[in-house]
Design a protein around this motif. Structure first.
Motif, short mmCIF file in Angstrom:
data_model
loop_
_atom_site.label_atom_id
_atom_site.label_comp_id
_atom_site.label_asym_id
_atom_site.label_seq_id
_atom_site.Cartn_x
_atom_site.Cartn_y
_atom_site.Cartn_z
N MET A 1 0.99 -0.91 0.19
CA MET A 1 -0.36 -0.07 -0.01
C MET A 1 1.22 1.51 0.51
O MET A 1 1.72 1.11 0.93
N ILE A 2 0.55 2.30 -0.92
CA ILE A 2 1.20 3.14 -0.63
C ILE A 2 0.77 4.76 0.11
O ILE A 2 -0.45 4.31 -0.05
N PRO A 3 1.88 5.00 0.97
CA PRO A 3 1.39 5.86 1.82
C PRO A 3 0.88 7.12 1.37
O PRO A 3 0.96 7.54 0.31
N ARG A 4 -0.54 7.48 2.02
CA ARG A 4 -1.44 8.37 2.03
C ARG A 4 -0.35 10.16 1.26
O ARG A 4 -0.56 10.83 0.10
N GLU A 5 0.64 10.44 1.88
CA GLU A 5 1.60 11.22 1.62
C GLU A 5 1.75 11.15 0.22
O GLU A 5 2.21 12.60 -0.30
N GLU A 6 2.19 9.95 -0.34
CA GLU A 6 3.00 9.70 -1.14
C GLU A 6 2.41 10.13 -2.62
O GLU A 6 2.35 10.64 -3.83
N LEU A 7 0.94 9.43 -2.48
CA LEU A 7 -0.40 10.01 -3.30
C LEU A 7 -0.31 11.19 -3.15
O LEU A 7 -0.89 11.98 -4.38
N ALA A 8 -0.69 11.84 -1.69
CA ALA A 8 -0.78 13.48 -1.66
C ALA A 8 0.02 14.59 -2.86
O ALA A 8 0.01 15.67 -3.68
N LYS A 9 1.27 13.85 -2.35
CA LYS A 9 2.68 14.55 -3.52
C LYS A 9 2.52 14.67 -4.94
O LYS A 9 2.74 15.56 -5.43
N LEU A 10 2.05 13.65 -5.14
CA LEU A 10 1.42 13.44 -6.70
C LEU A 10 0.95 13.70 -6.93
O LEU A 10 1.16 14.48 -8.28
N ASP A 11 -0.26 14.30 -6.81
CA ASP A 11 -1.64 14.34 -6.58
C ASP A 11 -0.41 16.81 -6.99
O ASP A 11 -1.24 17.31 -7.41
N GLN A 12 -0.16 17.21 -5.85
CA GLN A 12 0.44 18.19 -6.31
C GLN A 12 0.61 18.75 -7.16
O GLN A 12 1.17 19.92 -7.91
N ASP A 13 1.90 17.36 -7.81
CA ASP A 13 2.49 17.62 -8.85
C ASP A 13 1.47 17.51 -9.98
O ASP A 13 1.94 18.15 -11.08
N MET B 1 6.04 12.86 -17.62
CA MET B 1 6.99 12.95 -16.30
C MET B 1 5.71 12.39 -15.25
O MET B 1 6.77 11.59 -14.23
N LEU B 2 4.26 11.88 -15.23
CA LEU B 2 3.65 11.44 -14.60
C LEU B 2 4.57 9.23 -14.70
O LEU B 2 4.47 8.64 -14.12
N ARG B 3 4.74 9.39 -16.22
CA ARG B 3 5.02 7.90 -16.01
C ARG B 3 6.26 7.96 -14.77
O ARG B 3 6.24 6.92 -14.62
N ASN B 4 7.13 8.86 -15.22
CA ASN B 4 8.23 8.03 -14.97
C ASN B 4 8.15 8.48 -12.94
O ASN B 4 8.39 7.76 -12.17
N LYS B 5 7.66 9.49 -12.20
CA LYS B 5 7.01 9.40 -11.34
C LYS B 5 5.85 8.05 -10.49
O LYS B 5 6.45 8.00 -9.27
#
Length: 56
Positions: free
Chosen positions: A1-13, A27-31
């Motif tokens: 499970m990916i931490p919510r913080e990591e998903l929130a950072k992806l969202d901000q990006d 860029m999205l693919r790389n992230k």
């Protein structure tokens, strides 16, 4: 499970994208790959978890 913080950072990006989505897709693919490698999963699973998190 990916931490919510990591998903929130992806969202901000994604929010900060300043050009058409098609130009930012690499860029999205790389992230997604970076996150997947960090948490021992694959990039489609990262995006699935992101969309599930985002829809809550």
């Amino acid at each position: 499970m990916i931490p919510r913080e990591e998903l929130a950072k992806l969202d901000q990006d994604l929010i900060e994208l300043d050009s058409p989505f098609s130009k930012e897709l690499p860029m999205l693919r790389n992230k997604a790959w970076e996150i997947a490698n960090k948490y021992g999963t694959n990039d489609p699973d990262v995006m699935r978890q992101y969309f599930e998190w985002k829809s809550q």
